[in-house]
Design an enzyme around this catalytic site. Structure first.
Site, mmCIF file in Angstrom:
data_model
loop_
_atom_site.group_PDB
_atom_site.id
_atom_site.type_symbol
_atom_site.label_atom_id
_atom_site.label_comp_id
_atom_site.label_asym_id
_atom_site.label_seq_id
_atom_site.Cartn_x
_atom_site.Cartn_y
_atom_site.Cartn_z
ATOM 1 N N TYR A 10 7.099 39.522 -18.433
ATOM 2 C CA TYR A 10 6.632 40.596 -19.290
ATOM 3 C C TYR A 10 5.135 40.483 -20.010
ATOM 4 O O TYR A 10 4.648 41.473 -20.413
ATOM 5 C CB TYR A 10 7.676 40.638 -20.469
ATOM 6 C CG TYR A 10 9.036 41.361 -20.008
ATOM 7 C CD1 TYR A 10 9.199 42.609 -19.821
ATOM 8 C CD2 TYR A 10 10.092 40.500 -19.784
ATOM 9 C CE1 TYR A 10 10.467 43.317 -19.530
ATOM 10 C CE2 TYR A 10 11.232 41.116 -19.363
ATOM 11 C CZ TYR A 10 11.271 42.533 -19.310
ATOM 12 O OH TYR A 10 12.425 43.103 -19.126
ATOM 13 N N ILE A 11 4.744 39.135 -20.227
ATOM 14 C CA ILE A 11 3.484 39.029 -20.665
ATOM 15 C C ILE A 11 2.682 38.768 -19.690
ATOM 16 O O ILE A 11 1.231 39.377 -19.646
ATOM 17 C CB ILE A 11 3.465 37.839 -21.801
ATOM 18 C CG1 ILE A 11 4.394 38.473 -22.738
ATOM 19 C CG2 ILE A 11 1.985 37.635 -22.421
ATOM 20 C CD1 ILE A 11 4.088 39.426 -23.743
ATOM 21 N N LYS A 202 1.238 32.961 -35.431
ATOM 22 C CA LYS A 202 2.195 33.787 -34.383
ATOM 23 C C LYS A 202 3.579 33.849 -34.692
ATOM 24 O O LYS A 202 4.229 34.879 -34.893
ATOM 25 C CB LYS A 202 2.132 33.207 -32.833
ATOM 26 C CG LYS A 202 3.310 33.883 -31.856
ATOM 27 C CD LYS A 202 2.825 35.168 -31.482
ATOM 28 C CE LYS A 202 3.820 35.878 -30.670
ATOM 29 N NZ LYS A 202 3.973 36.955 -30.271
ATOM 30 N N HIS A 240 4.676 54.549 -52.369
ATOM 31 C CA HIS A 240 3.831 53.462 -53.027
ATOM 32 C C HIS A 240 2.812 53.037 -52.066
ATOM 33 O O HIS A 240 3.118 52.666 -51.068
ATOM 34 C CB HIS A 240 4.713 52.544 -53.581
ATOM 35 C CG HIS A 240 4.115 51.674 -54.517
ATOM 36 N ND1 HIS A 240 3.075 50.741 -54.266
ATOM 37 C CD2 HIS A 240 4.322 51.300 -55.888
ATOM 38 C CE1 HIS A 240 2.626 50.077 -55.255
ATOM 39 N NE2 HIS A 240 3.194 50.549 -56.405
ATOM 40 N N CYS A 256 11.546 38.016 -29.542
ATOM 41 C CA CYS A 256 10.484 37.423 -30.177
ATOM 42 C C CYS A 256 11.078 37.504 -31.496
ATOM 43 O O CYS A 256 11.102 36.469 -32.180
ATOM 44 C CB CYS A 256 9.112 38.544 -30.129
ATOM 45 S SG CYS A 256 8.816 38.905 -28.206
ATOM 46 N N LYS A 316 15.396 47.931 -27.850
ATOM 47 C CA LYS A 316 14.883 48.897 -28.359
ATOM 48 C C LYS A 316 14.561 50.210 -27.629
ATOM 49 O O LYS A 316 14.706 50.134 -26.418
ATOM 50 C CB LYS A 316 13.602 48.326 -29.152
ATOM 51 C CG LYS A 316 12.358 48.084 -28.261
ATOM 52 C CD LYS A 316 11.292 47.752 -29.093
ATOM 53 C CE LYS A 316 10.033 47.728 -28.119
ATOM 54 N NZ LYS A 316 8.912 47.248 -29.112
#
Ligand code: SAJ
Length: 407
Positions: A10-11, A202, A240, A256, A316
């Site tokens: 993926y990276i 990180k 706020h 992650c 997600k």
């Protein structure tokens, strides 16, 4: 000069493609022969916005894929760094093995850049000794660097170019050289620091987000007991200028945010009360969703769990990645309670990975009475008409009509 990117997941893959697009000579290496074969044949191994176009550009610029490591001067390591389930500590085995394979072939003075997320101190504890074992002098024979990635699945290509990044190096001079390398595609600020600070920052970034989401999830539970609208409250509080609360949800997944905080808990067990509590709150959310499903079943006299359908298996929205996904966490809980038969559908997940998984949305809807929205894919946002007549538990607050149950 060739850059050898080690690990094409993926990276590593998007990073390799970005470098290649910018005109550098890139060889991507991975020990997975099927993956290398697929890439060599011009077939991508996962879906990501803009990746196909970038892949074609990189191919035209001569990117190569192989299972061998190259003899060269610059290496970028993007291999997985899983954590050990019981101890919650990082398992550095893949990084160690990649580093050793590189040491077998690299040129004298090579730069070895580790992009994989690692827990603070990993380079000192596990990587330096591997190099020293071979009587290499770090800083002369080999230069060590840590350049953690920061890109978010679903928006990786844009973020590779626009997110600022951190380069940790032993020497400022080498750090600046590597910064120049990344500046070939990264247009944002690149900060050079020491290796330990790069490792720590990180993990801190992802822990910050985990804690913020845990706060939102805790608020959701509080609001549930007293019938308050958590979304309205968060929206109002966020007006706020110095408040920015994230959104509650059915749990925190991905490789992650749900993993990195454990590195700190594993290494500093006596000092991580807040971080551990946040992890526990987020891990408790699938159980909370189960409780909500039970409430709705009771209220409507539905006894048969197979009338319940979970929408979304990915961790997600708009990605096909299911690692640590809240839906998988929820199914695990259900298995523990011998509750089988719930139906599942995710338009992004095209292979069958769980029981009772449907490949067609309408078939799925025809089988169920309660629809639990676990992931807010655009697909369901665009199909609200089709789900209107169901009982809906909307854990992502995306339903545009009244009457849906919330977290
Ligand atoms: N989530 C919530 N509420 C929110 C936001 C997210 O419940 O308000 C959930 C998501 O549904 C998902 C999980 O959290 O299950 C994590 O999703 P994410 O989109 O927040 O993050 P990741 O894991 O996809 O990517 C993160 C990013 N880190 C930060 O934002 C600090 C990314 O920049 C990192 O590169 C990536 O981790 C990584 O590789 O470490």
């Amino acid at each position: 000069m060739t850059i050898n990117i080690v690990g094409l997941g993926y990276i590593g893959l998007p990073t390799a493609l970005m470098f290649a697009k910018s005109g550098l000579k890139i060889v991507g290496s991975d020990y997975n022969t099927n993956l290398v074969k697929s890439l060599t044949e011009g077939k991508l191994t996962f879906e990501e916005k803009g990746l196909e176009k970038l892949f074609q550009e990189a191919i035209s610029n001569g990117i190569e894929f192989t299972t061998d490591y190259q003899k060269t001067h610059t290496y970028i390591v993007a291999v997985p760094t899983p954590y050990i389930k019981n101890s919650k500590k990082l398992d550095p085995k893949y990084v160690i093995s990649a580093v050793n394979s590189i040491l077998d072939v690299c040129e004298k003075g090579a730069a070895l850049i580790i992009e994989s997320t690692i827990s603070p101190g990993t380079i000192d504890k596990y990587i330096r000794p591997e190099i020293e074992k071979r009587d290499y002098v770090i800083g002369e024979d080999i230069h060590l660097l840590h350049a953690p990635e920061r890109i978010i699945p679903g928006n990786m290509i844009y973020e590779l170019e626009h997110n600022s990044r951190t380069i940790g190096a032993d020497s400022l001079e080498i750090g600046e050289k590597v910064k120049g390398l990344y500046a070939n595609f990264c247009k944002a600020e690149i900060i050079v620091t020491d290796i330990r600070s790069a490792e720590m920052s990180k993990v801190v970034e992802n822990t910050y987000r985990d804690i913020n989401i845990a706060f939102a999830n805790e608020l959701a539970k509080i609001c549930r007991t007293d019938n308050m609208d958590v979304y309205e409250i968060i929206k109002t509080a966020n007006m706020h200028p110095r408040v920015n609360i994230l959104q509650p949800g059915p749990g925190v997944g991905g490789h992650c945010i749900s993993v990195d905080p454990w590195f700190l808990v594993g290494d500093y067990p006596d000092l991580t009360n807040l971080i551990l509590t946040a992890r526990k709150i987020n891990d408790s959310m699938p159980r909370h969703v189960l409780g909500r499903i039970r409430d709705i079943m009771r209220e409507h006299g539905i006894k048969d769990i197979s009338k319940v359908g979970l929408y979304g298996l990915a961790y997600k929205e708009n990605v096909d990645d299911t690692r640590e996904s809240p839906t998988l966490q929820l199914l695990e809980r259900m298995d523990e309670h011998l509750a089988f038969g719930v139906k599942i559908y995710d338009p992004f997940v095209k292979t069958r990975i769980v029981d009772h998984q449907f490949m067609n949305f309408e078939d799925f809807l025809n089988e169920i009475e309660i629809l639990v929205i676990m992931v807010g894919h655009d697909h369901i946002k665009n199909n609200m008409e089709l789900i209107k007549d169901k009982l809906i538990l909307d854990t992502k607050n995306i339903c545009v009509f009244d009457g849906a149950y919330k977290l």
